[in-house]
Write an enzyme that holds these catalytic residues in place. Structure first.
Site, short mmCIF file in Angstrom:
data_model
loop_
_atom_site.label_atom_id
_atom_site.label_comp_id
_atom_site.label_asym_id
_atom_site.label_seq_id
_atom_site.Cartn_x
_atom_site.Cartn_y
_atom_site.Cartn_z
CG HIS A 24 17.09 -49.63 26.50
ND1 HIS A 24 18.07 -49.75 25.56
CD2 HIS A 24 16.25 -50.64 26.27
CE1 HIS A 24 17.85 -50.80 24.79
NE2 HIS A 24 16.74 -51.34 25.20
CG HIS A 78 14.70 -55.85 17.71
ND1 HIS A 78 16.02 -56.08 18.00
CD2 HIS A 78 14.30 -54.88 18.58
CE1 HIS A 78 16.40 -55.28 19.00
NE2 HIS A 78 15.37 -54.55 19.36
CD GLU A 80 16.05 -54.39 23.22
OE1 GLU A 80 15.49 -53.63 22.42
OE2 GLU A 80 16.74 -54.00 24.16
CG ASP A 82 10.83 -54.29 23.14
OD1 ASP A 82 11.88 -54.95 23.02
OD2 ASP A 82 10.68 -53.18 22.62
CG HIS A 145 18.25 -50.58 19.36
ND1 HIS A 145 18.69 -50.91 20.61
CD2 HIS A 145 17.03 -51.08 19.27
CE1 HIS A 145 17.73 -51.56 21.25
NE2 HIS A 145 16.72 -51.67 20.45
CG ASP A 164 13.14 -51.18 18.35
OD1 ASP A 164 11.97 -51.27 18.77
OD2 ASP A 164 14.10 -51.76 18.88
CE1 TYR A 191 11.60 -46.00 20.16
CE2 TYR A 191 12.80 -45.49 18.14
CZ TYR A 191 12.31 -46.41 19.04
OH TYR A 191 12.55 -47.75 18.84
CG HIS A 222 8.06 -49.72 20.28
ND1 HIS A 222 7.60 -50.72 21.09
CD2 HIS A 222 9.33 -50.06 19.97
CE1 HIS A 222 8.54 -51.63 21.27
NE2 HIS A 222 9.61 -51.25 20.59
#
Ligand code: FEO
Length: 410
Positions: A24, A78, A80, A82, A145, A164, A191, A222
């Site tokens: 990001h 999620h 995304e 990752d 998010h 996340d 974070y 994470h």
């Protein structure tokens, strides 16, 4: 691969990435971890995967641990990459596994990974999935998010797989916070500030959903698995997301012109959201308003919204007259957005936004939302075709997002 157990049946199967990780438009100086979890139940399941870079290694490791052809579910909290990056490689080996996710996630995963011939199980808030001795419950967490996100809760073990949320970008090989060799609370807070703070109202919604849940452990995607004092981290989110109005009196002007009353209904719904957020709102229907006074109030405000219906491809009523009275130097840098309802093409809303851009206002529009919140939906400019009532939820969401910009503004 070393086995790292959260319980007798639940294992960490992720990847510690101790590089400087690009993320990001930031560089994660301390790296990160991609936490994936394997539930060795009667119906085996995996929760999330790892970054696409490590997909092959991940699937190889997992196939040494279990027979992937017997894997029944792959839960994707999620989309995304990752989190879902190793999904195609895993799904290819785990050919019978059903992919469990929200409706929005299903659409995205199918397109991203061409999983059109795959079985999906769409879940929503409160749905449960019985694995045999492990019951999973799903908790939707939109905009934390991104829109499609959810968390998964293991009921018997009281573990919250929080995606996340409650994460920390820090590479560590201890994995559990109660045996951490370094201080990490500040990284946890940072974070929150970077990833969660722009979505503060949704953090409040999420906290409400989990306030009655007994939670023994938080297993995020994470950084550290929060086995030691998980409540402390929920409390940090609670404190950081509290709306602190002290010394932050905020004023917003909503000025609009309508033809059928529909743009007025949009204005009223936006006003309600802003008021609920503790903001003082002045709403002006320009048909009856003193334009000079409205311009002055906009000058004194912390932000403003201008709405117009569209007639013959243009703004209606006194909207353009008002916009011509506003001085750029009086509103430059203020959060501002355009809205309106329309029946055909709604050009007026774009014309209003052109003025806002010319003023040098901090225009809340799609470009702004993508860059600042990772939100791709066309929320602002707020274009409501036909009935405001039928799109009430969309308008309320827009109101909350604008309120957040006002509260965040210096
Ligand atoms: Fe961990 Fe939103 O990615």
């Amino acid at each position: 691969m070393e086995q790292i157990n959260l319980t007798g049946q639940i294992r960490w199967i992720g990847k510690v990435d101790d590089r400087k990780v690009p993320f990001h438009r930031l560089i994660l100086e301390k790296g990160t971890t991609y936490n994936s979890y394997f539930i060795d139940a009667e119906k085996p399941a995996v929760i999330d995967t790892v970054d696409i870079l490590f997909g092959k290694e991940y699937v190889e490791n997992l196939s040494k641990m279990t027979d992937l052809t017997k894997l029944e579910y792959i839960i994707i909290n999620h989309v995304e990459p990752d989190h879902s990056g190793a999904l195609p490689a895993l799904a290819a080996k785990a050919s019978k596994a059903v992919i469990v996710c929200t409706k929005l996630a299903e659409d995205e995963l199918k397109k991203m990974f061409r999983l059109y011939n795959r079985e999906f199980l769409i879940v929503k808030d409160g749905d449960q999935l019985e694995l045999g001795g492990v019951t999973l419950e799903f908790i939707e967490t939109p905009y934390l998010h991104t829109a499609e996100t959810m968390m998964t809760y293991a009921k018997e073990d009281q573990i919250l797989f929080s995606c996340d949320i409650f994460s920390t970008h820090i590479a560590n090989f201890e994995l559990f916070n109660d045996i951490a060799k370094q201080e990490y609370t500040e990284d946890f807070r940072v974070y929150y500030d970077l990833i969660m703070a722009p979505h503060r109202p949704y953090v409040r919604d999420m906290l409400k959903k989990i306030e009655q849940l007994p939670i023994k452990m938080i297993a995020p995607s994470h950084g550290y698995i929060l086995r030691g004092d998980p409540q402390k981290f929920i409390t940090i989110y609670n404190q950081k997301s509290e709306l602190n109005l002290s010394g932050k009196e905020r004023r917003v002007v909503i000025a609009y012109a309508t033809m059928t009353g529909n743009t007025g209904k949009v204005a009223a719904l936006l006003s309600k959201q802003l008021t609920d957020a503790g903001i003082e709102v002045s709403v002006f229907h320009l048909k009856d308003a003193d334009l000079g006074e409205v311009a002055d109030r906009i000058k004194e405000s912390n932000g403003f919204l201008i709405g117009s219906a569209t007639r013959y491809g243009d703004m209606v009523g006194n909207v353009e007259e008002l916009l011509k009275m506003i001085q750029a130097e009086d509103v430059a840098g203020k959060p501002a957005a355009a809205f309106g309802s329309y029946g055909w093409s709604g050009e007026a809303i774009a014309h209003v936004e052109d003025y806002l851009v010319q003023f040098g206002a901090k225009v809340v529009n799609q470009k702004f939302l993508i860059q600042n919140m990772g939100v791709e939906e066309a929320i602002f400019p707020l274009r409501i075709r036909f009935s405001a009532e039928e799109q009430k939820e969309r308008i309320e969401n827009a109101g909350r997002i604008f309120a957040e910009q006002i509260m965040a503004a210096k």
